[in-house]
Scaffold this motif. Structure first.
Motif, PDB file in Angstrom:
ATOM      1  N   ASN A  24       0.928  -1.398   0.053  1.00  0.00           N
ATOM      2  CA  ASN A  24      -0.204   0.068   0.189  1.00  0.00           C
ATOM      3  C   ASN A  24       1.154   1.272  -0.228  1.00  0.00           C
ATOM      4  N   GLU A  25       1.694   0.925   1.025  1.00  0.00           N
ATOM      5  CA  GLU A  25       2.309   2.508   0.947  1.00  0.00           C
ATOM      6  C   GLU A  25       3.309   2.917  -0.457  1.00  0.00           C
ATOM      7  N   LEU A  26       3.927   1.722  -1.012  1.00  0.00           N
ATOM      8  CA  LEU A  26       4.452   1.350  -2.563  1.00  0.00           C
ATOM      9  C   LEU A  26       3.905   2.269  -3.504  1.00  0.00           C
ATOM     10  N   ARG A  27       2.828   2.036  -3.544  1.00  0.00           N
ATOM     11  CA  ARG A  27       1.455   1.913  -4.313  1.00  0.00           C
ATOM     12  C   ARG A  27       1.292   3.657  -4.140  1.00  0.00           C
ATOM     13  N   ASP A  28       1.151   3.972  -3.356  1.00  0.00           N
ATOM     14  CA  ASP A  28       0.939   4.970  -2.204  1.00  0.00           C
ATOM     15  C   ASP A  28       2.344   6.499  -3.181  1.00  0.00           C
ATOM     16  N   LEU A  83      -2.497  -6.899  -9.634  1.00  0.00           N
ATOM     17  CA  LEU A  83      -1.901  -5.555 -10.923  1.00  0.00           C
ATOM     18  C   LEU A  83      -3.450  -5.530 -11.613  1.00  0.00           C
ATOM     19  N   LEU A  84      -4.529  -6.079 -11.943  1.00  0.00           N
ATOM     20  CA  LEU A  84      -5.992  -6.056 -12.493  1.00  0.00           C
ATOM     21  C   LEU A  84      -6.735  -4.981 -11.224  1.00  0.00           C
ATOM     22  N   ALA A  85      -6.557  -4.577 -10.292  1.00  0.00           N
ATOM     23  CA  ALA A  85      -7.288  -3.846  -9.434  1.00  0.00           C
ATOM     24  C   ALA A  85      -6.355  -2.450  -9.416  1.00  0.00           C
ATOM     25  N   THR A  89      -2.365   3.106 -11.659  1.00  0.00           N
ATOM     26  CA  THR A  89      -1.092   3.669 -10.716  1.00  0.00           C
ATOM     27  C   THR A  89      -0.366   2.998 -11.395  1.00  0.00           C
ATOM     28  N   LEU A  90      -0.186   1.756 -12.202  1.00  0.00           N
ATOM     29  CA  LEU A  90       0.916   1.105 -12.297  1.00  0.00           C
ATOM     30  C   LEU A  90       1.622   0.961 -13.845  1.00  0.00           C
ATOM     31  N   ILE A  91      -0.359   1.352 -14.459  1.00  0.00           N
ATOM     32  CA  ILE A  91       0.309   1.787 -15.796  1.00  0.00           C
ATOM     33  C   ILE A  91      -0.286   2.817 -16.733  1.00  0.00           C
ATOM     34  N   PHE A  92      -1.777   3.252 -16.615  1.00  0.00           N
ATOM     35  CA  PHE A  92      -2.961   4.042 -17.008  1.00  0.00           C
ATOM     36  C   PHE A  92      -1.795   5.846 -17.095  1.00  0.00           C
ATOM     37  N   TYR A 121      -4.877 -12.351 -16.682  1.00  0.00           N
ATOM     38  CA  TYR A 121      -3.750 -12.088 -17.867  1.00  0.00           C
ATOM     39  C   TYR A 121      -4.241 -11.361 -18.700  1.00  0.00           C
ATOM     40  N   SER A 122      -5.074 -11.848 -18.978  1.00  0.00           N
ATOM     41  CA  SER A 122      -6.004 -11.531 -20.590  1.00  0.00           C
ATOM     42  C   SER A 122      -6.325 -10.678 -20.361  1.00  0.00           C
ATOM     43  N   GLN A 123      -7.243 -10.294 -18.882  1.00  0.00           N
ATOM     44  CA  GLN A 123      -8.245  -8.634 -19.278  1.00  0.00           C
ATOM     45  C   GLN A 123      -7.229  -8.075 -18.780  1.00  0.00           C
ATOM     46  N   ILE A 124      -6.350  -8.223 -18.173  1.00  0.00           N
ATOM     47  CA  ILE A 124      -5.143  -7.501 -18.059  1.00  0.00           C
ATOM     48  C   ILE A 124      -4.972  -6.388 -19.426  1.00  0.00           C
TER      49      ILE A 124
END
Length: 230
Positions: A24-28, A83-85, A89-92, A121-124
């Motif tokens: 959580n801290e890293l994503r923040d 990652l999907l959730a 933050t991590l991509i877009f 993975y496919s949804q990602i």
């Protein structure tokens, strides 16, 4: 940097509170950093295998011959569901021109059913195609591991980490990822040349626990990746 897993971390639904807090801290931290990133650059995303890739240091210390910056958004103990959730933050939010993905090894290690994590993975990939249609996406083969060398861990730690992890499982999973790449018309790359010993294990001098690499291992990976980064 301590990345070894305890018995409490072998199940996706029972991650150690310290790991959840760190995630959580890293994503923040990433949310904050994303506000000032340069768009259209290169993105590394995935689990701890990507998080500890010292690409920032490599960019500072070496001339990689690139005209783009590489941003790392790896998060330890991340699964395809995680990652999907957190794709904003991590991509877009970064709007990268190239994405290198290494995700799924924890799904395997946590014994998530193959059908489930491959669906994630496919949804990602579908979401990336929808929101970033011009972005080049590279799906990475899973790195080899070393389950035979003693790296100083306790027997129960070794058993917990490798109960559902092996080079055979990772090779089969890499074949599944290659299939996903074909289905989504994306790129599958294997940049593992030079990482293994004669027995097919990750060389013991390239890892500190058999599953995670030292900077020397990532230097080899980077050399293998460089043509895709340019």
């Amino acid at each position: 940097m301590e990345l070894k897993m305890t018995e409490k971390t072998t199940k996706l639904t029972n991650l150690h509170p310290d790991i959840l807090k760190f995630q959580n801290e890293l994503r923040d931290k990433y949310v904050s950093e994303n506000k000032t990133v340069k768009k259209g650059q290169i993105l590394f995303v995935g689990s701890s295998l990507m998080e500890i890739f010292p690409i920032e240091k490599f960019q500072q210390d070496e001339d990689l011959g690139l005209n783009k910056v590489i941003y790392n958004r790896g998060v330890r103990a991340t699964t395809t569901a995680d990652l999907l959730a957190h794709m904003d933050t991590l991509i877009f939010d970064l709007e990268p021109s190239k994405i290198f993905i290494n995700i799924g090894s924890n799904d395997i290690g946590f014994n998530v059913p193959k059908e489930e994590y491959l669906k994630n993975y496919s949804q990602i990939l579908s979401l990336i195609q929808e929101k970033l249609p011009d972005t080049k996406v590279y799906l990475m083969a899973y790195y080899p591991i070393n389950t035979s060398t003693n790296f100083g861990e306790e027997k129960h730690e070794h058993s917990a980490l490798y109960e559902h992890r092996s080079n055979a499982l990772y090779a089969a999973a890499s074949a599944d990822v290659a299939r996903l790449a074909r289905e989504h018309e994306m790129n599958f790359i294997n940049v593992n040349s030079g990482l293994t010993d004669e027995g097919g294990n990750l060389k013991s001098d390239l890892t500190f626990d058999g599953a995670h690499m030292l900077p020397a291992g990532y230097k080899i990976v980077l050399q293998n990746m460089i043509s895709y980064l340019k």
